[in-house]
Motif scaffolding. Structure first.
Motif, PDB file in Angstrom:
ATOM      1  N   GLU A  77       0.828  -1.205   0.000  1.00 47.63           N
ATOM      2  CA  GLU A  77       0.000   0.000   0.000  1.00 47.63           C
ATOM      3  C   GLU A  77       0.866   1.260   0.000  1.00 47.63           C
ATOM      4  OE1 GLU A  77      -3.826   1.453   2.561  1.00 47.63           O
ATOM      5  OE2 GLU A  77      -1.933   1.334   3.668  1.00 47.63           O
ATOM      6  N   GLY A 103       3.922   1.539  -1.081  1.00 48.02           N
ATOM      7  CA  GLY A 103       4.856   1.620  -2.196  1.00 48.02           C
ATOM      8  C   GLY A 103       6.269   1.200  -1.860  1.00 48.02           C
ATOM      9  N   VAL A 127      -5.017  -1.999  -1.625  1.00 49.95           N
ATOM     10  CA  VAL A 127      -4.186  -2.618  -2.655  1.00 49.95           C
ATOM     11  C   VAL A 127      -5.098  -3.339  -3.647  1.00 49.95           C
ATOM     12  CG1 VAL A 127      -2.205  -2.909  -1.112  1.00 49.95           C
ATOM     13  CG2 VAL A 127      -3.888  -4.757  -1.322  1.00 49.95           C
ATOM     14  N   ASN A 173       0.470  -2.438  -5.729  1.00 51.75           N
ATOM     15  CA  ASN A 173       0.243  -1.045  -5.356  1.00 51.75           C
ATOM     16  C   ASN A 173      -0.644  -0.382  -6.411  1.00 51.75           C
ATOM     17  OD1 ASN A 173       1.291   1.970  -5.830  1.00 51.75           O
ATOM     18  ND2 ASN A 173       1.502   1.485  -3.661  1.00 51.75           N
TER      19      ASN A 173
END
Length: 286
Positions: free
Chosen positions: A61, A63, A82, A187
């Motif tokens: 989530e 990154g 996500v 992501n």
């Protein structure tokens, strides 16, 4: 500088080896597997991060990782923002309720007012809220199956694969609430270059999945049986048919889904197919 996909997998646990095996089957060679923290792929722009499975949704989530491989149950429980981009077909299990084996189970209302130990409180509370049943949750991080034996709870909610662990701890499974398998998550803000790399990876994963779930079969049959065999064996488009040296006979080639395999073989025998040869498929490109 070339972009790299950062993919997080379990550093240990039930999905770790299967995740590495999947990458290997996708032709991705990893330079080291000591799993201290990360590894580099030698022939694909990828970096592998070895993490705790319950940390993976948060890292994806945020990154820190672009992708992650983990059980759906962890995705549901962590409830992070996500995308689930692919079901991977391994790590199948179920999340079930279990109680001491000597207890009489009277249905889901049995749990009204009772205390349940689990590592998945969000999933469990949502389930009981939908059923209108009030329960008390005892959240614990591991060894859930011993909770009833030490008086911590009246029942448990945990991952079940074979059920042997429950039996060893004097428990019986009474309700399978949800089924789970390994998934690939991503992501939501990947740039275009990383999206293109993800599509390449998905292409390889799907080719491997399609191949591992199918069988290549070859058989000989009299020509008068071909129409019926074609009905039984549609294959990817239609079976391949080659004439044999013996007049009036042909060799027929096709692909069968593994879960339909034995029913198809029985039907082929009934229409005079013989010399049936069955082979595994490593990859299948559609």
């Amino acid at each position: 500088m070339e972009e790299k996909l950062k993919i997080a997998i379990q550093k240990s646990g039930r999905l770790s080896e299967k995740s590495l095996e999947l990458l290997k089957e996708c032709g991705i060679k990893i330079s080291n597997t000591d799993r201290k923290l990360k590894a580099e792929a030698r022939n694909f722009p990828m970096e592998i991060l070895f993490l705790r499975d319950d940390d993976i949704p948060q890292y994806v989530e945020q990154g820190v990782a672009d992708l992650g491989i983990l059980g759906e149950n962890e995705v549901w429980e962590k409830d992070k923002d996500v995308d689930i981009v692919e079901q991977l077909g391994f790590g199948n299990c179920r999340l079930s309720l279990a109680i001491p084996k000597e207890e009489e189970y009277t249905g889901i209302s049995y749990f009204q007012g009772k205390k349940i130990a689990t590592s998945y409180p969000k999933i469990l509370l949502k389930y009981f809220a939908e059923k209108g049943i009030d329960v008390k949750i005892e959240e614990i991080g591991g060894s859930v199956e011993i909770a009833t034996g030490i008086g911590l709870a009246d029942g448990i909610f945990d991952i079940v694969s074979t059920g042997s662990t429950l039996i060893m701890n004097g428990l019986k499974e009474v309700d399978a609430i949800v089924k789970s398998e390994a998934v690939l998550i991503a992501n939501k803000s990947l740039n275009d270059e990383k999206k293109a790399l993800l599509e390449k990876l998905l292409f390889r994963i799907r080719a491997y999945k399609k191949g591992s779930g199918s069988k290549y079969i070859v058989m000989n049959a009299p020509n008068e049986s071909i129409p019926e065999i074609c009905r039984i064996l549609p294959g990817m488009k239609s079976p391949s048919i080659l004439p044999l040296a013996e007049e009036g006979w042909s060799s027929i080639h096709s692909v069968v889904q593994e879960d339909e395999f034995w029913d198809v073989i029985d039907a082929l025998k009934d229409v005079k197919a013989q010399g049936i040869l069955v082979m595994n498929i490593e990859k299948m490109i559609l």
